[in-house]
Motif scaffolding. Structure first.
Motif, mmCIF file in Angstrom:
data_model
loop_
_atom_site.group_PDB
_atom_site.id
_atom_site.type_symbol
_atom_site.label_atom_id
_atom_site.label_comp_id
_atom_site.label_asym_id
_atom_site.label_seq_id
_atom_site.Cartn_x
_atom_site.Cartn_y
_atom_site.Cartn_z
ATOM 1 N N ALA A 175 0.837 -1.210 0.000
ATOM 2 C CA ALA A 175 0.000 0.000 0.000
ATOM 3 C C ALA A 175 0.870 1.259 0.000
ATOM 4 O O ALA A 175 0.586 2.215 -0.736
ATOM 5 C CB ALA A 175 -0.938 -0.009 1.206
ATOM 6 N N GLU A 176 1.932 1.271 0.799
ATOM 7 C CA GLU A 176 2.835 2.427 0.812
ATOM 8 C C GLU A 176 3.472 2.626 -0.564
ATOM 9 O O GLU A 176 3.518 3.747 -1.082
ATOM 10 C CB GLU A 176 3.945 2.228 1.849
ATOM 11 N N ASP A 177 3.961 1.536 -1.158
ATOM 12 C CA ASP A 177 4.643 1.629 -2.449
ATOM 13 C C ASP A 177 3.711 2.094 -3.564
ATOM 14 O O ASP A 177 4.137 2.797 -4.476
ATOM 15 C CB ASP A 177 5.257 0.280 -2.829
ATOM 16 N N GLU A 178 2.459 1.689 -3.491
ATOM 17 C CA GLU A 178 1.500 2.030 -4.546
ATOM 18 C C GLU A 178 0.737 3.316 -4.253
ATOM 19 O O GLU A 178 -0.112 3.732 -5.047
ATOM 20 C CB GLU A 178 0.503 0.876 -4.741
ATOM 21 N N GLY A 179 1.008 3.935 -3.120
ATOM 22 C CA GLY A 179 0.316 5.177 -2.761
ATOM 23 C C GLY A 179 -1.149 4.968 -2.429
ATOM 24 O O GLY A 179 -1.964 5.879 -2.581
ATOM 25 N N LEU A 180 -1.492 3.771 -1.975
ATOM 26 C CA LEU A 180 -2.883 3.461 -1.623
ATOM 27 C C LEU A 180 -3.210 4.013 -0.243
ATOM 28 O O LEU A 180 -2.325 4.180 0.605
ATOM 29 C CB LEU A 180 -3.108 1.949 -1.640
ATOM 30 N N GLU A 181 -4.479 4.247 -0.017
ATOM 31 C CA GLU A 181 -4.918 4.726 1.288
ATOM 32 C C GLU A 181 -4.736 3.610 2.312
ATOM 33 O O GLU A 181 -5.116 2.469 2.083
ATOM 34 C CB GLU A 181 -6.381 5.146 1.239
ATOM 35 N N ILE A 182 -4.165 3.950 3.445
ATOM 36 C CA ILE A 182 -3.970 2.981 4.520
ATOM 37 C C ILE A 182 -5.031 3.271 5.582
ATOM 38 O O ILE A 182 -5.053 4.360 6.161
ATOM 39 C CB ILE A 182 -2.547 3.060 5.090
#
Length: 132
Positions: free
Chosen positions: A53-60
């Motif tokens: 998620a961090e690498d893909e810029g997804l909402e955590i």
């Protein structure tokens, strides 16, 4: 980054394993032979989920309070701590070449004293990231 989530552990139908999930992280599910193994497995699964998620810029997602989580009456909760920087340090050991600029006098002195600039940079970045 450090994250804290509630994990839910539920015995499988035959009671041979524990089904583990973090409801706040969709698809973050695994099993373990016992509670210790299930905690280890779900922590690893959560770390992988969060790094992606961090690498893909997804909402955590934010963690949900345990009293708000739906669960089976036979389930047990545990708080799971995930450190994505430590996980990356443990799992991504590829060497990557980086060009850096140093003043000439500093590079010369490092060469004369046998200082490994790559190691010094790695040590400094580990300290900067608190990655031990």
């Amino acid at each position: 980054m450090k994250y804290f989530y509630s994990a839910v552990f539920t015995p499988t139908e035959d009671g041979a394993e524990l089904y583990a999930q973090i409801p706040d992280l969709p698809g973050c599910i695994t099993t373990g032979d016992d509670l210790n193994d299930a905690i280890e497995q779900i922590t690893d699964a959560a770390a992988s989920w969060l790094v992606f998620a961090e690498d893909e810029g997804l909402e955590i997602p934010a963690a949900t309070a345990q009293n708000e989580l739906a669960h089976d009456p036979h389930s047990v909760f545990s708080i799971i701590q995930v450190d994505t920087i430590a996980y990356r340090a443990m799992t991504d050991t590829r060497a990557v070449r980086k060009n850096v600029s140093l003043p000439a006098w500093m590079a010369d002195l490092a060469d004369k004293r046998g200082v490994n600039c790559s190691q010094v940079l790695q040590d400094g970045l580990r300290a900067q990231f608190n990655a031990g």
